[in-house]
Design a protein around this motif. Sequence first.
Motif, PDB file in Angstrom:
ATOM      1  N   THR A  84     -14.500  -2.172   6.750  1.00 55.60           N
ATOM      2  CA  THR A  84     -14.404  -2.853   8.162  1.00 55.60           C
ATOM      3  C   THR A  84     -15.430  -4.136   8.108  1.00 55.60           C
ATOM      4  O   THR A  84     -16.290  -4.322   7.427  1.00 55.60           O
ATOM      5  CB  THR A  84     -15.106  -1.832   9.105  1.00 55.60           C
ATOM      6  OG1 THR A  84     -16.344  -1.775   8.918  1.00 55.60           O
ATOM      7  CG2 THR A  84     -14.402  -0.224   9.037  1.00 55.60           C
ATOM      8  N   ILE A  85     -14.936  -4.976   8.905  1.00 55.33           N
ATOM      9  CA  ILE A  85     -15.665  -6.170   9.283  1.00 55.33           C
ATOM     10  C   ILE A  85     -17.011  -5.947   9.684  1.00 55.33           C
ATOM     11  O   ILE A  85     -17.886  -6.628   9.179  1.00 55.33           O
ATOM     12  CB  ILE A  85     -15.005  -7.040  10.190  1.00 55.33           C
ATOM     13  CG1 ILE A  85     -15.500  -8.595  10.235  1.00 55.33           C
ATOM     14  CG2 ILE A  85     -15.218  -6.588  11.684  1.00 55.33           C
ATOM     15  CD1 ILE A  85     -15.039  -9.245   8.622  1.00 55.33           C
ATOM     16  N   LYS A  86     -17.412  -4.901  10.512  1.00 48.02           N
ATOM     17  CA  LYS A  86     -18.634  -4.463  10.625  1.00 48.02           C
ATOM     18  C   LYS A  86     -19.670  -3.949   9.519  1.00 48.02           C
ATOM     19  O   LYS A  86     -20.811  -4.473   9.497  1.00 48.02           O
ATOM     20  CB  LYS A  86     -18.749  -3.304  11.567  1.00 48.02           C
ATOM     21  CG  LYS A  86     -20.135  -2.916  12.260  1.00 48.02           C
ATOM     22  CD  LYS A  86     -20.282  -2.009  13.285  1.00 48.02           C
ATOM     23  CE  LYS A  86     -21.716  -1.723  13.899  1.00 48.02           C
ATOM     24  NZ  LYS A  86     -21.703  -0.765  14.900  1.00 48.02           N
ATOM     25  N   LEU A  99      -7.582   2.405   9.882  1.00 49.20           N
ATOM     26  CA  LEU A  99      -7.169   1.492   8.856  1.00 49.20           C
ATOM     27  C   LEU A  99      -7.978   0.992   7.783  1.00 49.20           C
ATOM     28  O   LEU A  99      -7.446   0.529   7.018  1.00 49.20           O
ATOM     29  CB  LEU A  99      -7.071   0.208   9.914  1.00 49.20           C
ATOM     30  CG  LEU A  99      -5.924   0.059  10.790  1.00 49.20           C
ATOM     31  CD1 LEU A  99      -4.563  -0.527   9.838  1.00 49.20           C
ATOM     32  CD2 LEU A  99      -5.403   1.117  11.568  1.00 49.20           C
ATOM     33  N   SER A 100      -9.448   1.185   7.853  1.00 48.00           N
ATOM     34  CA  SER A 100     -10.114   0.914   6.583  1.00 48.00           C
ATOM     35  C   SER A 100      -9.560   1.818   5.456  1.00 48.00           C
ATOM     36  O   SER A 100      -9.540   1.257   4.354  1.00 48.00           O
ATOM     37  CB  SER A 100     -11.555   1.194   6.803  1.00 48.00           C
ATOM     38  OG  SER A 100     -12.269   0.970   5.697  1.00 48.00           O
ATOM     39  N   THR A 101      -9.393   2.945   5.427  1.00 42.04           N
ATOM     40  CA  THR A 101      -9.072   3.722   4.623  1.00 42.04           C
ATOM     41  C   THR A 101      -7.480   3.337   4.365  1.00 42.04           C
ATOM     42  O   THR A 101      -7.000   3.183   2.805  1.00 42.04           O
ATOM     43  CB  THR A 101      -9.024   5.258   5.219  1.00 42.04           C
ATOM     44  OG1 THR A 101     -10.134   5.505   5.658  1.00 42.04           O
ATOM     45  CG2 THR A 101      -8.368   6.159   4.181  1.00 42.04           C
ATOM     46  N   ALA A 102      -6.698   3.093   5.044  1.00 42.02           N
ATOM     47  CA  ALA A 102      -5.225   2.829   4.743  1.00 42.02           C
ATOM     48  C   ALA A 102      -5.170   1.616   4.101  1.00 42.02           C
ATOM     49  O   ALA A 102      -4.412   1.518   3.171  1.00 42.02           O
ATOM     50  CB  ALA A 102      -4.587   2.717   6.003  1.00 42.02           C
ATOM     51  N   THR A 157       1.285   7.969  13.780  1.00 43.05           N
ATOM     52  CA  THR A 157       0.905   8.900  14.619  1.00 43.05           C
ATOM     53  C   THR A 157      -0.370   8.903  15.235  1.00 43.05           C
ATOM     54  O   THR A 157      -0.650   8.817  16.645  1.00 43.05           O
ATOM     55  CB  THR A 157       1.186  10.382  14.121  1.00 43.05           C
ATOM     56  OG1 THR A 157       2.750  10.429  13.524  1.00 43.05           O
ATOM     57  CG2 THR A 157       0.862  11.406  15.158  1.00 43.05           C
ATOM     58  N   LYS A 158      -1.374   8.662  14.215  1.00 43.28           N
ATOM     59  CA  LYS A 158      -2.873   8.687  14.690  1.00 43.28           C
ATOM     60  C   LYS A 158      -3.075   7.563  15.437  1.00 43.28           C
ATOM     61  O   LYS A 158      -3.827   7.371  16.409  1.00 43.28           O
ATOM     62  CB  LYS A 158      -3.666   8.458  13.276  1.00 43.28           C
ATOM     63  CG  LYS A 158      -3.845   9.771  12.718  1.00 43.28           C
ATOM     64  CD  LYS A 158      -4.590   9.815  11.571  1.00 43.28           C
ATOM     65  CE  LYS A 158      -4.810  11.191  10.830  1.00 43.28           C
ATOM     66  NZ  LYS A 158      -5.627  11.185   9.638  1.00 43.28           N
ATOM     67  N   ILE A 159      -2.686   6.240  15.076  1.00 47.38           N
ATOM     68  CA  ILE A 159      -2.851   5.032  15.679  1.00 47.38           C
ATOM     69  C   ILE A 159      -2.121   5.096  17.005  1.00 47.38           C
ATOM     70  O   ILE A 159      -2.817   4.571  18.078  1.00 47.38           O
ATOM     71  CB  ILE A 159      -2.352   3.781  14.822  1.00 47.38           C
ATOM     72  CG1 ILE A 159      -3.163   3.474  13.754  1.00 47.38           C
ATOM     73  CG2 ILE A 159      -2.373   2.506  15.758  1.00 47.38           C
ATOM     74  CD1 ILE A 159      -4.546   3.449  13.760  1.00 47.38           C
ATOM     75  N   THR A 160      -1.044   5.456  17.366  1.00 47.23           N
ATOM     76  CA  THR A 160      -0.195   5.774  18.854  1.00 47.23           C
ATOM     77  C   THR A 160      -1.066   6.584  19.363  1.00 47.23           C
ATOM     78  O   THR A 160      -1.109   6.316  20.715  1.00 47.23           O
ATOM     79  CB  THR A 160       0.937   6.177  18.311  1.00 47.23           C
ATOM     80  OG1 THR A 160       1.777   5.249  17.783  1.00 47.23           O
ATOM     81  CG2 THR A 160       1.682   6.451  19.869  1.00 47.23           C
ATOM     82  N   GLU A 161      -1.691   7.582  18.968  1.00 46.25           N
ATOM     83  CA  GLU A 161      -2.543   8.533  19.908  1.00 46.25           C
ATOM     84  C   GLU A 161      -3.840   7.811  20.297  1.00 46.25           C
ATOM     85  O   GLU A 161      -4.264   7.802  21.353  1.00 46.25           O
ATOM     86  CB  GLU A 161      -2.916   9.781  19.066  1.00 46.25           C
ATOM     87  CG  GLU A 161      -1.632  10.664  18.777  1.00 46.25           C
ATOM     88  CD  GLU A 161      -2.295  11.808  17.987  1.00 46.25           C
ATOM     89  OE1 GLU A 161      -3.254  11.787  17.122  1.00 46.25           O
ATOM     90  OE2 GLU A 161      -1.216  12.677  17.704  1.00 46.25           O
ATOM     91  N   ARG A 178       0.885  -1.237  -0.014  1.00 47.90           N
ATOM     92  CA  ARG A 178      -0.394   0.103   0.075  1.00 47.90           C
ATOM     93  C   ARG A 178       0.982   1.352   0.108  1.00 47.90           C
ATOM     94  O   ARG A 178       1.951   1.355   0.640  1.00 47.90           O
ATOM     95  CB  ARG A 178      -0.850  -0.125   1.133  1.00 47.90           C
ATOM     96  CG  ARG A 178      -2.004  -1.153   1.329  1.00 47.90           C
ATOM     97  CD  ARG A 178      -2.922  -0.798   0.314  1.00 47.90           C
ATOM     98  NE  ARG A 178      -3.595   0.329   0.713  1.00 47.90           N
ATOM     99  CZ  ARG A 178      -4.519   0.739  -0.443  1.00 47.90           C
ATOM    100  NH1 ARG A 178      -4.531   0.353  -1.724  1.00 47.90           N
ATOM    101  NH2 ARG A 178      -5.161   2.014  -0.155  1.00 47.90           N
ATOM    102  N   SER A 179       0.584   2.182  -0.843  1.00 50.47           N
ATOM    103  CA  SER A 179       1.357   3.557  -0.945  1.00 50.47           C
ATOM    104  C   SER A 179       0.548   4.585   0.063  1.00 50.47           C
ATOM    105  O   SER A 179      -0.466   5.098  -0.427  1.00 50.47           O
ATOM    106  CB  SER A 179       1.307   3.950  -2.155  1.00 50.47           C
ATOM    107  OG  SER A 179       2.083   5.197  -2.524  1.00 50.47           O
ATOM    108  N   ILE A 180       0.953   4.792   1.221  1.00 49.01           N
ATOM    109  CA  ILE A 180       0.160   5.588   2.142  1.00 49.01           C
ATOM    110  C   ILE A 180       1.078   6.318   3.029  1.00 49.01           C
ATOM    111  O   ILE A 180       2.225   5.945   3.069  1.00 49.01           O
ATOM    112  CB  ILE A 180      -0.634   4.792   2.984  1.00 49.01           C
ATOM    113  CG1 ILE A 180       0.106   3.582   3.736  1.00 49.01           C
ATOM    114  CG2 ILE A 180      -2.213   3.967   2.460  1.00 49.01           C
ATOM    115  CD1 ILE A 180      -0.928   2.723   4.782  1.00 49.01           C
TER     116      ILE A 180
END
Length: 304
Positions: free
Chosen positions: A250-252, A242-245, A213-217, A204-206
């Motif tokens: 999402t599984i839901k 994560l869905s966007t990345a 940074t966002k996930i750590t927060e 993935r190119s992200i």
Amino acid sequence: MTDYFYSNGKLLLSGEYAILDGAEGWAIPTKFGQGLKITPSSSGILTWKSLDVDKNTWFKASYTLADFKQLSASDEAISKTLIGLLQEARALQPAFLSESAGCAVETELSFPRNWGLGTSSTLINNIAQWAKIDAYSLLKKTFGGSGYDLACAQHDHPILFKIEEGQAVVRKANPTLSFVDQLYFVYLNQKRNSREAIAAYRKRSINKLELTTKITEITSALIRAGSLSEFERLLNLHEHILSTALDVRTIKEQLFSDYEGSIKSLGGWGGDFLLVTARKNTFDYFKAKGYSTIISYSDMILKN
């Protein structure tokens, strides 16, 4: 003299995928794990037997001690992987089994193999203990991955894990959650191959810095959440990011769009366990959809 080693299973509650690029994740060692018993013999060979949670043999093999050449095996693919682990263990520690007159090895899981709680990571950590080598070095030379699962194998409490300058950094996590009785793990009835999931993510190119940074927060906020509603908001945000990345729904959205609580994927998306927040109909809801393995947070986590 018989030697015995044991390693805890694992679940990564936050940070999947992003943890590979430096995000801090929250992980728990499970009360389920894998043991490894080594009994010396005079056979001149290494015999191997793997038992499942019901004590049934799911793999057996035998090897030469000089170079771990296969003499027999019930499964060629599994045997090839095991040979690789043993050879790399000896490369890291040349004295490993170099003077042995023979030994019989028996492994035993305390969870079903398809649950994805760390069949491989617990084996790697047990072999590393046996060979007296660094488990992270063995992982790097064989399966790869972040290593959070090895940290869970080695610790008896929730952890915060990240990779910093190529090295594993592990801190004790102290979740202050007053609503753990409303958290459950639901098994999706299929195991996701971690290496395939990692490979797909790597393509993935992200913006990895923004993602980590966002996930750590979110990880930091999750373990300090003061209410279930705040915890759910953070779970939903983690799933959205994560869905966007990953460019994956999402599984839901895919399977449980009418569920009132929050649902978060754990590990490689599309398999293994989900973390769900409970509602009055939680058990009936998931069982009606064919997902009958539902384990409470308290029954999953290893209590130290």
